[in-house]
Design an enzyme around this catalytic site. Sequence first.
Site, PDB file in Angstrom:
ATOM      1  N   ASP B  93      43.968  39.768  24.049  1.00  0.00           N
ATOM      2  CA  ASP B  93      43.072  40.012  25.184  1.00  0.00           C
ATOM      3  C   ASP B  93      43.930  40.322  26.413  1.00  0.00           C
ATOM      4  OD1 ASP B  93      44.032  37.560  26.059  1.00  0.00           O
ATOM      5  OD2 ASP B  93      42.184  36.475  25.688  1.00  0.00           O
ATOM      6  N   SER B  94      43.279  40.636  27.514  1.00  0.00           N
ATOM      7  CA  SER B  94      44.024  41.115  28.682  1.00  0.00           C
ATOM      8  C   SER B  94      44.474  39.985  29.588  1.00  0.00           C
ATOM      9  CB  SER B  94      43.128  42.040  29.497  1.00  0.00           C
ATOM     10  OG  SER B  94      42.100  41.282  30.120  1.00  0.00           O
ATOM     11  N   GLY B  95      43.959  38.795  29.357  1.00  0.00           N
ATOM     12  CA  GLY B  95      44.279  37.658  30.213  1.00  0.00           C
ATOM     13  C   GLY B  95      43.256  37.430  31.307  1.00  0.00           C
ATOM     14  N   PHE B  97      39.897  37.244  31.429  1.00  0.00           N
ATOM     15  CA  PHE B  97      38.815  36.284  31.213  1.00  0.00           C
ATOM     16  C   PHE B  97      39.314  34.848  31.347  1.00  0.00           C
ATOM     17  CE2 PHE B  97      36.120  33.614  28.535  1.00  0.00           C
ATOM     18  CZ  PHE B  97      34.872  33.937  29.019  1.00  0.00           C
ATOM     19  N   ASP B 147      40.196  43.625  32.696  1.00  0.00           N
ATOM     20  CA  ASP B 147      38.890  43.791  33.336  1.00  0.00           C
ATOM     21  C   ASP B 147      38.484  42.507  34.037  1.00  0.00           C
ATOM     22  OD1 ASP B 147      38.363  42.144  31.175  1.00  0.00           O
ATOM     23  OD2 ASP B 147      36.458  43.087  30.686  1.00  0.00           O
ATOM     24  N   GLN B 190      31.290  46.823  30.703  1.00  0.00           N
ATOM     25  CA  GLN B 190      30.663  45.729  31.448  1.00  0.00           C
ATOM     26  C   GLN B 190      29.269  46.197  31.872  1.00  0.00           C
ATOM     27  OE1 GLN B 190      31.544  42.694  31.717  1.00  0.00           O
ATOM     28  NE2 GLN B 190      33.722  42.698  31.123  1.00  0.00           N
ATOM     29  N   GLY B 217      31.457  40.960  28.721  1.00  0.00           N
ATOM     30  CA  GLY B 217      30.448  40.390  29.600  1.00  0.00           C
ATOM     31  C   GLY B 217      29.261  39.770  28.893  1.00  0.00           C
ATOM     32  N   ASP B 267      35.543  37.806  17.693  1.00  0.00           N
ATOM     33  CA  ASP B 267      36.510  36.710  17.680  1.00  0.00           C
ATOM     34  C   ASP B 267      35.843  35.505  18.278  1.00  0.00           C
ATOM     35  OD1 ASP B 267      36.822  37.811  20.592  1.00  0.00           O
ATOM     36  OD2 ASP B 267      37.759  35.830  20.603  1.00  0.00           O
ATOM     37  N   CYS B 305      31.992  26.649  -2.327  1.00  0.00           N
ATOM     38  CA  CYS B 305      33.129  27.102  -1.508  1.00  0.00           C
ATOM     39  C   CYS B 305      34.435  26.815  -2.251  1.00  0.00           C
ATOM     40  CB  CYS B 305      33.120  26.389  -0.152  1.00  0.00           C
ATOM     41  SG  CYS B 305      34.502  26.862   0.917  1.00  0.00           S
ATOM     42  N   CYS B 307      37.527  26.817  -0.787  1.00  0.00           N
ATOM     43  CA  CYS B 307      38.630  26.414   0.099  1.00  0.00           C
ATOM     44  C   CYS B 307      39.205  25.077  -0.376  1.00  0.00           C
ATOM     45  CB  CYS B 307      38.145  26.308   1.547  1.00  0.00           C
ATOM     46  SG  CYS B 307      37.372  24.737   1.954  1.00  0.00           S
ATOM     47  N   CYS B 310      36.977  21.934   0.046  1.00  0.00           N
ATOM     48  CA  CYS B 310      35.862  21.821  -0.909  1.00  0.00           C
ATOM     49  C   CYS B 310      36.347  21.654  -2.344  1.00  0.00           C
ATOM     50  CB  CYS B 310      34.954  23.041  -0.798  1.00  0.00           C
ATOM     51  SG  CYS B 310      34.043  23.091   0.772  1.00  0.00           S
ATOM     52  N   HIS B 336      38.329  25.074   5.997  1.00  0.00           N
ATOM     53  CA  HIS B 336      36.980  25.344   5.474  1.00  0.00           C
ATOM     54  C   HIS B 336      36.195  26.274   6.399  1.00  0.00           C
ATOM     55  CE1 HIS B 336      33.012  24.926   3.789  1.00  0.00           C
ATOM     56  NE2 HIS B 336      32.606  24.810   5.044  1.00  0.00           N
TER      57      HIS B 336
END
Lengths: 379, 379
Positions: B93-95, B97, B147, B190, B217, B267, B305, B307, B310, B336
């Site tokens: 990310d751009s930092g 936020f 942004d 945005q 946003g 994400d 599952c 994993c 589980c 998990h």
Amino acid sequence: MSEKFSFSLNATDGMARTGAISTPRGAIRTPAFMPVGTSATVKAMMPESVRTTGADILLGNTYHLMLRPTAERIHRLGGLHKFMNWKRPILTDSGGFQVMSLAGLRKLTEEGVTFKSHIDGSKHALTPERSMEIQRLLGSDIVMCFDECPALPSDRDRIAESMRMSMRWAQRSRDAFGDRPGHALFGIMQGGLEPDLREESAESLKDIEFDGYAVGGLAVGEGQQSMFDCLDYAPNFLPKDKPRYLMGVGKPDDIVGAVKRGIDMMDCVLPSRSGRTGQVFTRYGVINIKNARHADDPRPLDEICSCPACSNYSRAYLHHVFRANEMISGMLLTWHNLTYFQNLMQEMRDAITAGSFKDWESNFNAVRAQGDVEPITNI
Amino acid sequence: MSEKFSFSLNATDGMARTGAISTPRGAIRTPAFMPVGTSATVKAMMPESVRTTGADILLGNTYHLMLRPTAERIHRLGGLHKFMNWKRPILTDSGGFQVMSLAGLRKLTEEGVTFKSHIDGSKHALTPERSMEIQRLLGSDIVMCFDECPALPSDRDRIAESMRMSMRWAQRSRDAFGDRPGHALFGIMQGGLEPDLREESAESLKDIEFDGYAVGGLAVGEGQQSMFDCLDYAPNFLPKDKPRYLMGVGKPDDIVGAVKRGIDMMDCVLPSRSGRTGQVFTRYGVINIKNARHADDPRPLDEICSCPACSNYSRAYLHHVFRANEMISGMLLTWHNLTYFQNLMQEMRDAITAGSFKDWESNFNAVRAQGDVEPITNI
């Protein structure tokens, strides 16, 4: 897989011995270092990762497990091995030592000990009979007698009195344990730093007969030299054909000194606890990963170590994640430390087999004396 | 391995799309969920374990990394991939936020933002140019424009003014990014919940031209319905032939709703953060492993599952290690949860390919509506 518990010596070199303990859950190569899985987990590690470090056996703590989640619950769920996903042997302590070091409002009598849980203050009792029951419910492969372990220094009368009660408790433990094929019961020698009391204790235990014998009451404040002085004679009071277990030891040089003096098994929280506090063991000694000297260092902790921390990460990364309080710091450093301890045991087993323990020990000390690699200066 | 960054759509189903982003570091199957590796680690996980859950790409946080260990240090050490031992693509990310959500004493101007570190109070500045430089030093594969993202609700004038500055910053980001073959720069739309502002923002970004476009946003306090309302139109303003990334989303039903509306990438810290606080995602909804109902439950979190949590552990064990505050609790539950999220993405990719997304979604909702399995009562 053998259905019986047995011990065989493959080679000796001076007092040092190498061999194997056979159990229905697999062999334990000796000298063996047992990582500690206090509350049904070796902290910061997956059990399959603990195995890849070379561990043949774990230690579980009766005191912690009886309080949470309780031995009865673990028994209902199929036993400790299944519960924590460790299929190989487990040794459990008797709970006595940790009652004395962790619990509140302890009251000790000939019958046993009553105490309050350090978790919730609830009242509990441990006796030789109850300790045997808990260790049976857990499904422990190697069960330890319930004993009392006085801190050192302590006066001779107190040591003698305590040792003799522990010997009566050893008989009660033996009686309560009964006949459990494939499971072993170990007696615990006491007697502080008094040779005659150690011998008296060993004789009592041999009369009762156990599958293995622990040297108890050491690593409780006496210092390394006093411990080694005791180990110069105490193991000789024990049968040669049974495993000898030194409880709660130790630092790498403690371990080497103990193996040199005829010890076959050890356990300690040191590699895992140190891993969580940024202390790293390598052949060059101890590294504190928190130190600023590592911040820009692209080198591994130890270039000849094959653990994931050394194979995939720089000191700079390990420094960063320690400083950032990230869980992967404890995960990687614990993995490394356990690998170091298990590699140390393998080196000693090989040296004893080759009859070169003395040379190996000289080299071990010489390399450690060099200290860690020089800091990177050309940044 | 392609040396170019490219995106291809394999199938669409309604607005939902599936395809793949090609990068020199490997392919990213879309719709893709990106686990968050804030400080050069996905908390409680080894990177090779993150990969086994099915993750093709991680997100790294510029704000955290610029403060500690710093982008310059990571660059000296060979870049973020090598530093954290993740060889596949990384989006940063751009930092911007996180400056707004975490830093102290922020001052925002047309030039950029100055702030104090939440770690040590040191002063820093971020501008479009500096953000591009940091992301280049880290070696990020997908770089995000710098942004400003106002929290919602916010008044229309504030949203419009902020959006237009972000568009000027997008042009500065584009100029500063330059030409970096194999690396991508994404613009960020945005405009809050105002369709005309969203369209204006999209037009500005398309004029500049980016390799992909984020819907920014959202997931900033507006609620799921408002987010979905916006996603009903906003993705349509963006080019069909470029990846669309919804930042910071989300819960499983948020993700499903976003994919349904044409989102290709997402994400969120939710699966890892929840794993550390005992919140578990399964097809039946959310489990709180702390609840007493699990204490004696021998069943896995989810029997289908695969994993490690589980496959190898009971709910009773996971309850125990959570209560005992053991690290393996966060390790297993994060593993998990990440597996659940990645399986969810795979199911959606398969359903879109098969043209059965609507049926798949109905089933997803029906199974969730059942809730967790009934407690064990026959103890």
